[in-house]
Write a protein that holds these residues in place. Structure first.
Motif, PDB file in Angstrom:
ATOM      1  N   ASN A 175      -6.015  -3.549   2.269  1.00 28.37           N
ATOM      2  CA  ASN A 175      -5.743  -2.304   2.991  1.00 28.37           C
ATOM      3  C   ASN A 175      -6.969  -1.402   2.999  1.00 28.37           C
ATOM      4  O   ASN A 175      -7.804  -1.467   2.103  1.00 28.37           O
TER       5      ASN A 175
ATOM      6  N   ASP B  45      -5.899   1.917  -1.841  1.00 33.79           N
ATOM      7  CA  ASP B  45      -4.801   1.744  -2.783  1.00 33.79           C
ATOM      8  C   ASP B  45      -5.076   0.472  -3.572  1.00 33.79           C
ATOM      9  O   ASP B  45      -5.771  -0.424  -3.088  1.00 33.79           O
TER      10      ASP B  45
ATOM     11  N   SER C 223       0.855  -1.188   0.000  1.00 36.43           N
ATOM     12  CA  SER C 223       0.000   0.000   0.000  1.00 36.43           C
ATOM     13  C   SER C 223       0.892   1.239   0.000  1.00 36.43           C
ATOM     14  O   SER C 223       1.668   1.451   0.930  1.00 36.43           O
TER      15      SER C 223
ATOM     16  N   TYR D 295      -5.057  -3.136  -4.687  1.00 40.66           N
ATOM     17  CA  TYR D 295      -4.695  -4.348  -3.959  1.00 40.66           C
ATOM     18  C   TYR D 295      -5.237  -5.561  -4.697  1.00 40.66           C
ATOM     19  O   TYR D 295      -6.377  -5.582  -5.158  1.00 40.66           O
TER      20      TYR D 295
ATOM     21  N   TYR E 251      -6.964   1.830   2.674  1.00 33.02           N
ATOM     22  CA  TYR E 251      -6.638   3.134   2.085  1.00 33.02           C
ATOM     23  C   TYR E 251      -7.108   3.285   0.645  1.00 33.02           C
ATOM     24  O   TYR E 251      -6.801   4.278  -0.001  1.00 33.02           O
TER      25      TYR E 251
END
Length: 173
Positions: free
Chosen positions: A124, A128, A81, A130, A126
């Motif tokens: 994650n 981001d 991340s 993945y 966030y």
């Protein structure tokens, strides 16, 4: 500091293979780890075969940790991340890959082993990008650097048992 020393010394008596005992990181960033050298110098290693691992987040930390004979492993938190990597080590994923290469060279020169923690290895929070494939790409890059120990970290508790099994099986292979 005294409680850390007492606790780790009690763990050393148990006979664990490896104990993650401290971090060589900026005391400004993580004041709780400012006593790592004092802790290390106060450990009773006389009757144990337990190996010691120190976390490092940059080259300076790796250089500091690598001078201690008692330390067998340097651990580096490498996140898939981008957001977490920035927050955790103040570097991008690409910069962290370069750090890993340099830390691996330090380890080779000083007889240490590098352990890579794949942070956010199971997802994650966030947003981001993945996927398991992204994780495996980074694992393969670490293997290409001759890093023998890779730990998949469920940093924020998102993994299912099946996912842990499947991903760990891949990494072991």
């Amino acid at each position: 500091t005294e409680k850390k020393i007492e606790y780790i010394n009690s763990l050393l008596k148990v006979g664990f293979d490896t104990i993650d005992f401290g971090s060589f990181v900026s005391p400004k960033a993580i004041p709780q780890m400012a006593d790592t050298v004092r802790v290390l110098n106060s450990l009773d290693l006389s009757s144990t075969t337990t190996k010691l691992l120190a976390i490092v987040a940059n080259i300076r930390g790796a250089e500091e940790a690598s001078v201690f004979d008692a330390i067998d492993y340097l651990g580096f938190p490498f996140s898939v991340s981008e957001t977490f990597q920035q927050r955790n080590t103040n570097s991008s994923i690409q910069q962290s890959l370069e750090r890993v290469e340099e830390i691996q060279n330090i380890c080779i020169k000083t007889g240490k082993k590098l352990v890579i923690y794949i942070s956010m290895g199971f997802g994650n929070p966030y947003d981001d990008p993945y996927s398991e494939e992204i994780v495996f790409e980074w694992v393969n890059k670490m293997v290409a650097l001759d890093i023998e120990t890779i730990s998949l970290a469920d940093t924020v508790g998102l993994a299912s048992a099946e996912q842990v099994y499947d991903m760990t099986s891949y990494v072991v292979e």
